[in-house]
Design an enzyme around this catalytic site. Structure first.
Site, PDB file in Angstrom:
ATOM      1  CD  GLU A 218      -1.507  -2.301   2.044  1.00 34.58           C
ATOM      2  OE1 GLU A 218      -2.363  -3.060   2.526  1.00 34.58           O
ATOM      3  OE2 GLU A 218      -0.268  -2.499   2.180  1.00 34.58           O
ATOM      4  N   GLY A 269       5.445  -1.802  14.423  1.00 34.06           N
ATOM      5  CA  GLY A 269       4.793  -0.619  13.874  1.00 34.06           C
ATOM      6  C   GLY A 269       3.868   0.082  14.840  1.00 34.06           C
ATOM      7  CD  GLU A 356      -1.019  -5.124  13.877  1.00 32.70           C
ATOM      8  OE1 GLU A 356      -1.709  -4.985  12.850  1.00 32.70           O
ATOM      9  OE2 GLU A 356       0.006  -4.456  14.103  1.00 32.70           O
ATOM     10  CG  HIS A 387     -25.699  12.988  21.714  1.00 31.67           C
ATOM     11  ND1 HIS A 387     -26.966  13.423  22.047  1.00 31.67           N
ATOM     12  CD2 HIS A 387     -24.847  13.659  22.528  1.00 31.67           C
ATOM     13  CE1 HIS A 387     -26.889  14.339  23.004  1.00 31.67           C
ATOM     14  NE2 HIS A 387     -25.609  14.494  23.310  1.00 31.67           N
ATOM     15  CE  LYS A 502       0.668  -6.501   5.299  1.00 31.73           C
ATOM     16  NZ  LYS A 502       1.935  -6.120   5.956  1.00 31.73           N
TER      17      LYS A 502
END
Length: 526
Positions: A218, A269, A356, A387, A502
């Site tokens: 990506e 990450g 994760e 709300h 992936k």
């Protein structure tokens, strides 16, 4: 000696299961409730506090949790982690994100270098680069200053840095620390990149490509998208891009970038906001001094996480109570509810951080576990969430533990008095009211208006959301997730569940498909 054991084999866990469930409505009502709020609180860094008065715990529960922390060797395991043992068993790696903001124990050497020195060197390189950009020493081809920084990354290369930028944007503007506007491109959906590029002046923009491996599909796709836009504008992309990557990636020595700053395999990450991943974009946006304050807040909170006493260790206590709620009380999810618009994307970051890390069904040795592990995490800022989904939280069939975050003062120091109170007072009144309403409920003969109560929550309270308090808040949740992983005996530092999709996506793009995968590919006109 450290031993890694499943939660359900620990004697203290069996003792915890025998403790009596606290009637939250009773203990939070009247004078009892007032005393709990005063006493059930643990100091955090940067003047904040973790208050757990509205959790279903009492002194007996807490005593059992203390035993559990000791038997599970939580302090010893944290020490092993920050002193460089191979804690990431899935990938056989060290786990060193704490070292990006300080050194809690002895020096750690890996790959032939002192890792604290390595991280500081990268921070210094980023600081020097950012200062030169701000001073106009590094400019575009026309000699004009860059005014916008755009981060290109996905997952941990986007969620954390984006949440941190949004959290500090208004604070920086108010305190004359706002240097450059930041934008983020993450989704491979071309509408994401197109929308960002259409909303900026690319000639005055610098792009930060973040990919540790240098191969993230990506991210590289979006990089090409950006390079095409720069080329179409008659610009040299190599004069507008920097890379944050590993020293061994194909991006590290490429002439396609003005500069490259390095991370390594020892920082996942989702734990990378205090590394070069967050450091580059935040230093460019707000200045290196602001990023340094952010690191200092995280480092101060890490020191508290090393304390053996759970009543002086807010992250450990939060983790223990969370495991009690998940594995004894049986609650499947947790809502993160910041009463601060600046933290609008913080719940999304915590979704990745928690789910994760601890969304695992096998232990550190690859053996199936016989108990539930990580909860589902979701959230939205208050009062917006009130709300939206609070109906289910108050009266739904599932009990969802709540983690509130609130600050006494807003960031912009701009407010008005309306109907006898300021907007900030109204915000704080709402969070206080919600905690008590969830805990105590309200009896009513009309069943539609009856609130059972007994809905547990905690709150982290601070004076104001600043770089330091944001760093402490981030470290609190990172350490909470880590401790829960230790308790569940899972590896919180790999993410194999991300990989299968992936691999299959690459097969689809290569037209190497059959069965259902081929039919779906045809339906989507790939």
């Amino acid at each position: 000696m450290i031993t890694w054991k499943n939660l359900d084999t620990l004697a203290s866990f069996k003792e915890l299961k025998e403790t009596k469930e606290v009637n939250l409505a009773d203990v939070m009502s009247g004078d009892n409730g007032a005393e709990r709020v005063k006493n059930y609180s643990v100091p955090m860094a940067e003047g904040m506090a973790y208050n757990y008065a509205a959790k279903k715990v009492d002194d007996k529960t807490l005593a059992a949790l203390k035993k559990l922390a000791e038997e599970a060797q939580l302090t010893e395991k944290f020490e092993a982690l920050y002193e460089g043992e191979v804690i990431n068993t899935g990938e056989k790696r060290l786990v060193l994100h704490h070292m990006t903001r300080g050194q809690l124990g002895k020096a750690v050497e890996a790959d032939g270098v002192d890792k604290r020195t390595f991280y500081v060197e990268q921070q210094n390189k980023i600081a020097d680069f950012a200062n030169k950009v701000h001073a106009g020493e590094i400019t575009n081809a026309a000699g004009e200053k860059f005014t916008t920084v755009v981060q290109i990354g996905i997952g941990g290369s986007d969620l954390g840095p984006r949440a941190m930028y949004l959290a500090l944007e208004n604070w920086a503007k108010k305190n004359d620390k706002f240097k450059m506007e930041a934008k983020f491109i993450s989704n491979v959906d071309p509408d994401d990149a197109a929308a960002v590029l259409n909303g900026i002046d690319v000639a005055h923009s610098i792009f930060v490509l973040v990919s540790k491996s240098g191969t993230t599909l990506e991210t590289l796709t979006n990089e090409s998208f950006v390079k095409a836009a720069l080329k179409n504008a008659g610009l040299d992309a190599s004069k507008h891009m920097i890379a944050v990557t590993s020293e061994t990636s194909p991006l590290a020595k490429s002439d396609d970038y003005l500069a490259a700053f390095f991370m390594d395999d020892y920082i996942g990450g989702r734990y990378s906001s205090t590394s070069a991943v967050g450091g580059a974009v935040l230093s460019l946006a707000f200045g290196p001094d602001v990023f340094a304050q952010f690191l200092d807040g995280a480092a101060a909170e890490d020191k508290l996480a090393a304390n053996k006493d759970i009543f002086q260790n807010p992250a450990m206590l939060d983790a223990l109570i969370g495991v009690y709620e998940r594995n004894v009380l049986g609650y499947p999810s947790t809502a993160v509810l910041p009463y601060s618009q600046a933290l609008s994307r913080f719940p999304a970051h915590l979704q990745q951080l928690d789910m994760e890390s601890n969304g695992k069904s096998v232990n550190r040795f690859g053996e199936p576990v016989d108990y539930v592990t990580g909860p589902v995490i979701f959230g939205e800022p208050g009062t917006n969430g009130q709300h939206s989904f609070y109906q289910l939280l108050h009266q739904g069939t599932d009990i969802v533990p709540l983690q509130f975050v609130g600050f006494r003062n807003n960031q912009m120091d701009t407010d008005v008095v309306i109907q006898g109170s300021t907007s900030q007072q109204k915000l704080c009144a709402n969070v206080a009211a919600q905690i008590v309403a969830f805990a105590c409920g309200k009896a009513d003969e009309n069943r539609n208006k009856n609130f059972e109560g007994g809905r547990p929550s905690s709150i982290i309270i601070g004076d104001q959301l600043t770089p330091g308090s944001l760093g402490a808040l981030l470290a609190h949740f990172e350490n909470k997730v880590m401790f829960q992983g230790f308790l569940w005996n899972v590896n919180s530092f790999d993410q194999e569940g991300v990989q299968l999709g992936k691999v299959l996506a690459k097969r689809v793009l290569a037209h190497e498909t059959d069965g259902a995968l081929k039919v779906f590919s045809d339906l989507l006109n790939i």
